[in-house]
Design a protein around this motif. Structure first.
Motif, PDB file in Angstrom:
ATOM      1  N   SER A 105       0.848  -1.194   0.000  1.00  0.00           N
ATOM      2  CA  SER A 105       0.000   0.000   0.000  1.00  0.00           C
ATOM      3  C   SER A 105       0.878   1.236   0.000  1.00  0.00           C
ATOM      4  CB  SER A 105      -0.882   0.006   1.254  1.00  0.00           C
ATOM      5  OG  SER A 105      -0.119   0.396   2.385  1.00  0.00           O
ATOM      6  N   PRO A 106       0.276   2.429  -0.135  1.00  0.00           N
ATOM      7  CA  PRO A 106       1.046   3.664   0.064  1.00  0.00           C
ATOM      8  C   PRO A 106       1.617   3.735   1.482  1.00  0.00           C
ATOM      9  CG  PRO A 106      -1.029   4.138  -1.037  1.00  0.00           C
ATOM     10  CD  PRO A 106      -1.098   2.704  -0.606  1.00  0.00           C
ATOM     11  N   THR A 107       2.653   4.514   1.649  1.00  0.00           N
ATOM     12  CA  THR A 107       3.389   4.554   2.911  1.00  0.00           C
ATOM     13  C   THR A 107       2.547   5.010   4.099  1.00  0.00           C
ATOM     14  OG1 THR A 107       5.517   4.875   1.812  1.00  0.00           O
ATOM     15  CG2 THR A 107       5.345   5.648   4.091  1.00  0.00           C
ATOM     16  N   ALA A 108       1.823   6.108   3.963  1.00  0.00           N
ATOM     17  CA  ALA A 108       1.062   6.640   5.092  1.00  0.00           C
ATOM     18  C   ALA A 108       0.015   5.640   5.569  1.00  0.00           C
ATOM     19  CB  ALA A 108       0.398   7.967   4.709  1.00  0.00           C
ATOM     20  N   TYR A 109      -0.652   4.985   4.642  1.00  0.00           N
ATOM     21  CA  TYR A 109      -1.662   3.970   4.979  1.00  0.00           C
ATOM     22  C   TYR A 109      -1.009   2.808   5.728  1.00  0.00           C
ATOM     23  CZ  TYR A 109      -5.277   0.396   4.124  1.00  0.00           C
ATOM     24  OH  TYR A 109      -6.225  -0.601   4.250  1.00  0.00           O
ATOM     25  N   ALA A 110       0.139   2.353   5.238  1.00  0.00           N
ATOM     26  CA  ALA A 110       0.835   1.227   5.878  1.00  0.00           C
ATOM     27  C   ALA A 110       1.235   1.566   7.305  1.00  0.00           C
ATOM     28  CB  ALA A 110       2.066   0.836   5.057  1.00  0.00           C
ATOM     29  N   VAL A 111       1.753   2.769   7.511  1.00  0.00           N
ATOM     30  CA  VAL A 111       2.158   3.185   8.856  1.00  0.00           C
ATOM     31  C   VAL A 111       0.940   3.263   9.771  1.00  0.00           C
ATOM     32  CG1 VAL A 111       3.143   5.090  10.194  1.00  0.00           C
ATOM     33  CG2 VAL A 111       4.220   4.385   8.045  1.00  0.00           C
ATOM     34  N   ALA A 112      -0.161   3.818   9.272  1.00  0.00           N
ATOM     35  CA  ALA A 112      -1.380   3.921  10.076  1.00  0.00           C
ATOM     36  C   ALA A 112      -1.911   2.543  10.448  1.00  0.00           C
ATOM     37  CB  ALA A 112      -2.443   4.712   9.318  1.00  0.00           C
ATOM     38  N   LYS A 113      -1.884   1.613   9.508  1.00  0.00           N
ATOM     39  CA  LYS A 113      -2.387   0.265   9.787  1.00  0.00           C
ATOM     40  C   LYS A 113      -1.470  -0.484  10.764  1.00  0.00           C
ATOM     41  CE  LYS A 113      -6.232  -0.036   7.430  1.00  0.00           C
ATOM     42  NZ  LYS A 113      -7.529  -0.168   8.145  1.00  0.00           N
ATOM     43  N   ALA A 114      -0.173  -0.209  10.714  1.00  0.00           N
ATOM     44  CA  ALA A 114       0.728  -0.774  11.722  1.00  0.00           C
ATOM     45  C   ALA A 114       0.391  -0.200  13.090  1.00  0.00           C
ATOM     46  CB  ALA A 114       2.183  -0.478  11.353  1.00  0.00           C
ATOM     47  N   GLY A 115       0.025   1.071  13.113  1.00  0.00           N
ATOM     48  CA  GLY A 115      -0.405   1.686  14.355  1.00  0.00           C
ATOM     49  C   GLY A 115      -1.661   1.040  14.908  1.00  0.00           C
ATOM     50  N   VAL A 116      -2.570   0.642  14.029  1.00  0.00           N
ATOM     51  CA  VAL A 116      -3.793  -0.038  14.469  1.00  0.00           C
ATOM     52  C   VAL A 116      -3.450  -1.349  15.186  1.00  0.00           C
ATOM     53  CG1 VAL A 116      -5.895  -1.220  13.700  1.00  0.00           C
ATOM     54  CG2 VAL A 116      -5.292   1.007  12.734  1.00  0.00           C
TER      55      VAL A 116
END
Length: 291
Positions: free
Chosen positions: A148-159
């Motif tokens: 995925s795009p970077t920001a989405y991936a980081v947010a989902k890791a945060g989830v």
């Protein structure tokens, strides 16, 4: 009827995984408060669902709107038993060297902060409810780059990390918190941000489904129902001994590179063995020529 007599809140329920999950919960006896910013899609879901689905407009990028949703569901039914924090989108597509601060913040608000405050404003209404359960949507994008795009991936890791922390915080109240990590599922999330005619979006969805089925051991594209079934399990009493963890539902795409599961693809070790055999044969040929 795993959810008979239960009150369930589903965000992002007007389409895709959210809609399929709301239908499943309703079919199995729950009163479902289905929320989305898409009022037309939400109203259609409520009208056509087999069971009790009540649409509530909610913008999950606004914490106040999330609080109104949770308070409304609890006031109408006496409490909340299950929350499925599903609402999200692909977010900003720019790479880290090009993304703007406002794009980063919007993606985090939509994908990560919405889950945090979904938990925050639901939890007070879940305390003391037998079998209370929260399920959050993460993604295979949380396990590494390239999905995925970077920001989405980081947010989902945060989830994922939020899920663990929330499970620890809420254990004293007997509220379980888990996550599900979808792979490539045939929904609108990949095409909603591209500005092309609807028929081209449908073609793009078909292309994505074909590409994903070729990239994973399970030879078909993932469907919203695959995730809905996993969410229902995590939310049900069958998972009463499960908290603070995540269930990957991805057709095996995160297993490893294609050669690790496709016998028609040469593995690295097979390639090295071939090179070794060729070198040995060449050495033997050279030695024979020398004698």
């Amino acid at each position: 009827m795993r959810f008979s007599g239960k009150t369930v809140v589903v965000t992002g329920a007007a389409s895709g995984i959210g809609a399929e999950s709301a239908r499943l919960f309703a079919r199995e006896g729950a009163v479902v408060f289905a929320s989305d910013i898409d009022s037309d899609g939400g109203a259609k879901l409520a009208a056509e669902a087999d069971g009790d689905v009540r649409f509530v407009h909610c913008d999950v990028t606004d914490p106040a709107s999330i609080k109104v949703l949770m308070d409304h569901a609890a006031n109408e039914s006496g409490g909340i038993d299950v929350v499925f924090n599903n609402a999200a989108a692909g977010g900003a597509r720019a790479p880290i060297d090009e993304i703007e601060p406002e794009e980063w913040d919007w993606t985090m608000d939509l994908v990560l902060r919405s889950v945090a405050f979904g938990i925050r404003y639901a939890a007070p209404h879940m305390k003391g409810r037998k079998g209370a359960s929260i399920v959050n949507v993460s993604s295979v994008a949380a396990v590494g780059p390239g999905y995925s795009p970077t920001a989405y991936a980081v947010a989902k890791a945060g989830v994922l990390h939020l899920t663990k922390c929330a499970a620890a915080d809420l254990a004293q109240h007997d509220i379980r918190v888990n996550a599900v990590q979808p792979g490539f599922i045939n929904t609108n999330i990949f095409t909603e941000s591209i500005e092309v005619p609807e028929e081209m979006k449908m073609a793009a969805k078909g292309m994505i489904a074909q590409m994903s089925s070729n990239a994973q051991p399970v030879k078909r594209g993932g469907q919203p129902g695959d995730i809905a079934e996993a969410v229902a399990y995590l939310a049900s009493d069958a998972a009463s001994f499960v908290t603070g963890t995540s269930l990957i539902v991805d057709g095996g795409i995160t297993l490893g590179p294609r050669h690790s599961w496709d016998p028609d693809e040469a593995t690295l070790f097979e390639g090295l063995e071939k090179m070794e055999a060729e070198a040995k044969a060449a050495a033997e040929k050279s030695a024979a020529a020398a004698t």
